[in-house]
Motif scaffolding. Sequence first.
Motif, PDB file in Angstrom:
ATOM      1  N   ASP A  64       0.560  -1.418   0.180  1.00  0.00           N
ATOM      2  CA  ASP A  64       0.022  -0.144   0.181  1.00  0.00           C
ATOM      3  C   ASP A  64       0.290   1.629  -0.389  1.00  0.00           C
ATOM      4  OD1 ASP A  64       0.618  -0.510   2.374  1.00  0.00           O
ATOM      5  OD2 ASP A  64      -0.640  -0.058   2.985  1.00  0.00           O
ATOM      6  N   LYS A  65       2.287   0.595  -0.101  1.00  0.00           N
ATOM      7  CA  LYS A  65       3.390   2.240  -0.108  1.00  0.00           C
ATOM      8  C   LYS A  65       3.027   2.936  -0.982  1.00  0.00           C
ATOM      9  CE  LYS A  65       4.958   1.571   3.614  1.00  0.00           C
ATOM     10  NZ  LYS A  65       5.814   0.544   4.896  1.00  0.00           N
ATOM     11  N   ILE A  66       2.433   3.970  -1.042  1.00  0.00           N
ATOM     12  CA  ILE A  66       2.931   4.697  -2.943  1.00  0.00           C
ATOM     13  C   ILE A  66       3.419   5.722  -3.188  1.00  0.00           C
ATOM     14  CG2 ILE A  66       2.082   5.907  -5.168  1.00  0.00           C
ATOM     15  CD1 ILE A  66      -0.722   3.638  -5.041  1.00  0.00           C
ATOM     16  N   ILE A  67       4.842   5.696  -3.924  1.00  0.00           N
ATOM     17  CA  ILE A  67       5.393   7.705  -3.467  1.00  0.00           C
ATOM     18  C   ILE A  67       5.682   7.853  -4.974  1.00  0.00           C
ATOM     19  CG2 ILE A  67       7.423   8.974  -2.118  1.00  0.00           C
ATOM     20  CD1 ILE A  67       7.557   6.114  -0.623  1.00  0.00           C
ATOM     21  N   ALA A  68       5.294   9.314  -5.213  1.00  0.00           N
ATOM     22  CA  ALA A  68       5.899  10.500  -6.354  1.00  0.00           C
ATOM     23  C   ALA A  68       6.724  11.120  -5.757  1.00  0.00           C
ATOM     24  CB  ALA A  68       4.397  11.281  -6.629  1.00  0.00           C
ATOM     25  N   GLU A  69       7.516  11.608  -6.985  1.00  0.00           N
ATOM     26  CA  GLU A  69       8.333  12.908  -6.915  1.00  0.00           C
ATOM     27  C   GLU A  69       9.718  12.402  -6.393  1.00  0.00           C
ATOM     28  OE1 GLU A  69       6.795  15.093  -8.342  1.00  0.00           O
ATOM     29  OE2 GLU A  69       7.414  17.016  -6.978  1.00  0.00           O
ATOM     30  N   VAL A  72      12.029  12.446  -3.728  1.00  0.00           N
ATOM     31  CA  VAL A  72      11.412  12.461  -2.353  1.00  0.00           C
ATOM     32  C   VAL A  72      11.631  11.104  -2.226  1.00  0.00           C
ATOM     33  CG1 VAL A  72       8.828  11.628  -1.621  1.00  0.00           C
ATOM     34  CG2 VAL A  72       9.361  13.988  -2.246  1.00  0.00           C
ATOM     35  N   ASN A  75      15.408  10.124  -1.540  1.00  0.00           N
ATOM     36  CA  ASN A  75      15.480  10.059   0.206  1.00  0.00           C
ATOM     37  C   ASN A  75      14.739   9.160   0.915  1.00  0.00           C
ATOM     38  OD1 ASN A  75      16.087  12.872   1.845  1.00  0.00           O
ATOM     39  ND2 ASN A  75      14.953  13.593  -0.106  1.00  0.00           N
ATOM     40  N   TYR A  76      13.590   9.027  -0.002  1.00  0.00           N
ATOM     41  CA  TYR A  76      12.760   6.901   0.892  1.00  0.00           C
ATOM     42  C   TYR A  76      13.793   6.218   1.132  1.00  0.00           C
ATOM     43  CZ  TYR A  76       8.798   3.175   1.216  1.00  0.00           C
ATOM     44  OH  TYR A  76       8.738   2.586   2.411  1.00  0.00           O
ATOM     45  N   GLU A  79      16.466   6.087   3.511  1.00  0.00           N
ATOM     46  CA  GLU A  79      15.459   6.434   4.603  1.00  0.00           C
ATOM     47  C   GLU A  79      15.509   4.979   5.282  1.00  0.00           C
ATOM     48  OE1 GLU A  79      15.392  11.125   4.828  1.00  0.00           O
ATOM     49  OE2 GLU A  79      13.428   9.598   4.749  1.00  0.00           O
ATOM     50  N   THR A  80      14.945   4.131   3.534  1.00  0.00           N
ATOM     51  CA  THR A  80      13.833   2.750   4.200  1.00  0.00           C
ATOM     52  C   THR A  80      14.824   1.810   4.332  1.00  0.00           C
ATOM     53  OG1 THR A  80      12.054   3.883   3.726  1.00  0.00           O
ATOM     54  CG2 THR A  80      12.115   1.582   3.338  1.00  0.00           C
ATOM     55  N   THR A  92      24.836  16.643   8.787  1.00  0.00           N
ATOM     56  CA  THR A  92      23.411  16.940   7.874  1.00  0.00           C
ATOM     57  C   THR A  92      23.830  18.581   7.558  1.00  0.00           C
ATOM     58  OG1 THR A  92      23.491  18.797  10.616  1.00  0.00           O
ATOM     59  CG2 THR A  92      22.114  16.602  10.675  1.00  0.00           C
ATOM     60  N   ARG A  95      24.316  17.494   4.245  1.00  0.00           N
ATOM     61  CA  ARG A  95      23.062  17.231   3.676  1.00  0.00           C
ATOM     62  C   ARG A  95      22.023  18.312   2.950  1.00  0.00           C
ATOM     63  NH1 ARG A  95      20.264  12.864   7.357  1.00  0.00           N
ATOM     64  NH2 ARG A  95      22.331  12.442   8.727  1.00  0.00           N
ATOM     65  N   ALA A  96      22.239  19.174   3.931  1.00  0.00           N
ATOM     66  CA  ALA A  96      20.885  20.673   3.162  1.00  0.00           C
ATOM     67  C   ALA A  96      21.433  20.685   2.054  1.00  0.00           C
ATOM     68  CB  ALA A  96      21.320  21.059   4.861  1.00  0.00           C
ATOM     69  N   ARG A  99      20.987  18.642  -0.663  1.00  0.00           N
ATOM     70  CA  ARG A  99      19.494  19.275  -1.162  1.00  0.00           C
ATOM     71  C   ARG A  99      19.471  20.806  -2.157  1.00  0.00           C
ATOM     72  NH1 ARG A  99      17.452  16.522   4.624  1.00  0.00           N
ATOM     73  NH2 ARG A  99      17.124  14.732   3.546  1.00  0.00           N
TER      74      ARG A  99
ATOM     75  N   ILE B  67      22.980  28.356   4.849  1.00  0.00           N
ATOM     76  CA  ILE B  67      21.926  27.538   4.491  1.00  0.00           C
ATOM     77  C   ILE B  67      20.523  28.036   3.690  1.00  0.00           C
ATOM     78  CG2 ILE B  67      20.058  25.214   4.343  1.00  0.00           C
ATOM     79  CD1 ILE B  67      22.070  24.154   7.158  1.00  0.00           C
ATOM     80  N   VAL B  72      14.506  23.137   3.066  1.00  0.00           N
ATOM     81  CA  VAL B  72      15.628  22.470   3.268  1.00  0.00           C
ATOM     82  C   VAL B  72      16.761  23.221   4.463  1.00  0.00           C
ATOM     83  CG1 VAL B  72      18.657  22.952   2.102  1.00  0.00           C
ATOM     84  CG2 VAL B  72      16.768  22.838   1.349  1.00  0.00           C
ATOM     85  N   TYR B  76      17.010  20.316   8.461  1.00  0.00           N
ATOM     86  CA  TYR B  76      18.291  20.543   9.108  1.00  0.00           C
ATOM     87  C   TYR B  76      18.060  20.826  10.125  1.00  0.00           C
ATOM     88  CZ  TYR B  76      23.003  22.431  10.476  1.00  0.00           C
ATOM     89  OH  TYR B  76      23.821  22.827  11.160  1.00  0.00           O
ATOM     90  N   GLU B  79      17.024  17.698  11.866  1.00  0.00           N
ATOM     91  CA  GLU B  79      18.099  16.548  11.648  1.00  0.00           C
ATOM     92  C   GLU B  79      19.070  17.053  12.520  1.00  0.00           C
ATOM     93  OE1 GLU B  79      17.486  15.269   7.280  1.00  0.00           O
ATOM     94  OE2 GLU B  79      18.622  16.380   7.220  1.00  0.00           O
ATOM     95  N   THR B  80      19.905  17.822  12.781  1.00  0.00           N
ATOM     96  CA  THR B  80      21.242  19.112  13.313  1.00  0.00           C
ATOM     97  C   THR B  80      20.189  19.195  15.235  1.00  0.00           C
ATOM     98  OG1 THR B  80      21.517  19.547  11.873  1.00  0.00           O
ATOM     99  CG2 THR B  80      22.820  20.353  13.911  1.00  0.00           C
ATOM    100  N   THR B  92       9.166   6.512   7.808  1.00  0.00           N
ATOM    101  CA  THR B  92      10.269   7.103   6.208  1.00  0.00           C
ATOM    102  C   THR B  92       8.832   7.204   5.170  1.00  0.00           C
ATOM    103  OG1 THR B  92      10.588   4.642   5.917  1.00  0.00           O
ATOM    104  CG2 THR B  92      12.507   5.757   6.912  1.00  0.00           C
ATOM    105  N   TYR B  93       7.915   6.313   5.447  1.00  0.00           N
ATOM    106  CA  TYR B  93       7.167   6.398   4.140  1.00  0.00           C
ATOM    107  C   TYR B  93       6.520   7.660   4.426  1.00  0.00           C
ATOM    108  CZ  TYR B  93       2.669   6.010   1.293  1.00  0.00           C
ATOM    109  OH  TYR B  93       1.651   6.246  -0.034  1.00  0.00           O
ATOM    110  N   ALA B  96       7.825  10.643   3.515  1.00  0.00           N
ATOM    111  CA  ALA B  96       8.179  10.623   1.656  1.00  0.00           C
ATOM    112  C   ALA B  96       6.785  11.730   2.015  1.00  0.00           C
ATOM    113  CB  ALA B  96       7.905   9.477   1.362  1.00  0.00           C
ATOM    114  N   ARG B  99       6.797  14.825   2.933  1.00  0.00           N
ATOM    115  CA  ARG B  99       7.685  16.212   1.765  1.00  0.00           C
ATOM    116  C   ARG B  99       6.504  16.027  -0.080  1.00  0.00           C
ATOM    117  NH1 ARG B  99      13.018  12.486   3.960  1.00  0.00           N
ATOM    118  NH2 ARG B  99      13.868  14.237   4.766  1.00  0.00           N
ATOM    119  N   PHE B 100       6.108  15.246   0.619  1.00  0.00           N
ATOM    120  CA  PHE B 100       5.569  15.175  -0.885  1.00  0.00           C
ATOM    121  C   PHE B 100       4.573  16.471  -1.763  1.00  0.00           C
ATOM    122  CE2 PHE B 100       1.096  14.701  -3.530  1.00  0.00           C
ATOM    123  CZ  PHE B 100       1.739  14.202  -5.043  1.00  0.00           C
TER     124      PHE B 100
END
Lengths: 227, 227
Positions: A64-69, A72, A75-76, A79-80, A92, A95-96, A99, B67, B72, B76, B79-80, B92-93, B96, B99-100
Amino acid sequence: MGSTENVKLLGFWPSPFVMRVKIALSLKSINYEFIEEPFGPKSELLLKSNPVHKKIPVFFHGDDKIIAESLVIVNYIDETWAFGAQILPSDTYDRAIARFWAAYLDDKWYPSLQGVVFGPEEGKKAGLEAVSEGLSLLEDAFKKISKGNKFFGGEKIGYLDIALGSYLGWLKVTEKLANAKLLDEEKTPGLFKWTGDFVAEDDVKEFMPETEKLVGFAQMIIELFKN
Amino acid sequence: MGSTENVKLLGFWPSPFVMRVKIALSLKSINYEFIEEPFGPKSELLLKSNPVHKKIPVFFHGDDKIIAESLVIVNYIDETWAFGAQILPSDTYDRAIARFWAAYLDDKWYPSLQGVVFGPEEGKKAGLEAVSEGLSLLEDAFKKISKGNKFFGGEKIGYLDIALGSYLGWLKVTEKLANAKLLDEEKTPGLFKWTGDFVAEDDVKEFMPETEKLVGFAQMIIELFKN
């Protein structure tokens, strides 16, 4: 840690955004089913799974997990699944910065590139200048971020390498169709070398579309919208 | 864990993007110096610290970390500094999905809202429709994501609450200037209630600009670009 069962990707071969997801999955050694979105009217699956944008890529995980972009999704994936290569920098601030530049590419730079290929004739000169200026900014960023390593991500490709590298095919198409040299050894030496290193990576080379095939696709689209 | 010393934010009071950073810092109880970007020609500090976009907010941490780009920066901050409220969802889902929708708000929805206030007269009707359609999508998303809780983030505000909530002031300005009801109890009951809950939060209310002041600012800008 997420299950690696039942992973699917809906995409279309010329899409740089789909390529990002393929590279990320390869870096994590995740098996998945690739579903090719047909060219033409959008598929039921696409309309149903991404009703907001109706755009590929769409990523499916489990029942059931659906992700677009694309970003994103990348990242998923990172992280997963903590195993395999680490895609986003662990620091961090790094990472910024990654991004920030990925957002710049998608919001500013790539629209200019697309404008050169598909936009009206009168905007092409300014578009080429914007693309070149963007590459100069990215050249400076590369020097700072890579700190002498091969990639933005260090000695291995990471988030920003994937974000920019997925556009390389379309950058070559633009150079060809606009008869312009955009990424060269003198103006952008760091990125020029980076390009060679990027496309030589095992997790990249099998997904990099042939320039000629991509040029043919671009010309077909241009013809289609001509009348 | 990052040091909490020497944190600064360059911003301008009517900016929804600056508001996001202020809320995030308040949620983490981080002390910082706010530097008000003057209205008019861009400051040296802005040009130097965000040469790519030349836009606020710009976030400074320690001696050398700079930054730009509000989302972003919010990533940061979360996360920091792991203490205080958690801003991004831990799953994580869920992350996502947050973020979407945050990307949707910034890329699609807010440009439509801005178009209604500052764009040409002939585009306003279509702009209002796009804003309303977006709110319907967000109403559905709110039902799914909040799962009966007060906020997108659960019982506490999180990433998507901040992303959308920072636009509430400008949504009210748009309703006023376009003489339209966009967020109401019948069409979008979930978001209508969410709005009240959001602005009542301690970490929000002190940063929410007064609608009348924001309307005055918008009218001043419209006048400025009229001739």
